[in-house]
Design a protein around this motif. Structure first.
Motif: not given
Length: 172
Positions: A68, A72, A95, A103, A106
């Motif tokens: 992840g 990102c 995402v 995540t 983000t």
């Protein structure tokens, strides 16, 4: 002849099963290459890239979290680039659907995106990881703050509803 078949049948089944698993083991998505493809993808290609990257996500918590983080890092700039809205939206969905702690930053940044669809997926993603964030009070506090700020500024009722669900998942 019949005994020979009975002995070899389990071995044949095993080898057939292993052969069918080989593509799963051999296939690995290059996240950086997929992000490069996403940058100029058509709508159909953008969906395919998103699905390929999600399909390749590991299932183990730590491996998935690292994956992840890589996703990102590779896709965040696409989400904020208005030149290809299909690529931006599919990157945002990617995402959000990863559902990893890595995540969170983000997703919080996505809450400020001018596109309401991206803000919607930001809230959905945060709602999904809220149980994990609850185990890390400072991270959960940051997410709640970002959601609260976004809710105050939000004009779209659909996005407001998604933000409210994420806050509810946080116990707010």
């Amino acid at each position: 002849m019949m005994h020979l078949r009975r002995r070899w049948l389990p071995l044949a089944l095993l080898s057939t099963s292993l052969a069918s698993l080989t593509p799963l083991v051999a296939h690995a998505v290059d996240v950086q290459a997929e992000a490069k493809t996403m940058e100029s993808a058509t709508p159909e290609q953008a969906v395919q890239v998103r699905n390929d990257v999600l399909r390749d996500a590991p299932t183990g918590v730590l491996d998935r979290d690292k994956y992840g983080s890589n996703v990102c890092h590779a896709f965040a700039h696409i989400i904020s680039d208005p030149k290809n809205p299909d690529a931006a939206l599919n990157s945002a969905i990617l995402v959000a659907k990863l559902g990893t702690l890595s995540t969170d930053a983000t997703l919080e940044a996505m809450l400020k995106n001018p596109d309401p669809a991206i803000r919607y997926w930001a809230a959905k993603g945060l709602e999904g990881i809220m149980p994990t964030l609850a185990k890390l009070p400072s991270a959960q506090k940051e997410a709640i703050s970002a959601l609260t700020d976004a809710q105050t500024a939000e004009k779209s009722d659909i996005v407001k509803s998604a933000i409210a669900r994420a806050l509810h998942a946080a116990g707010k």
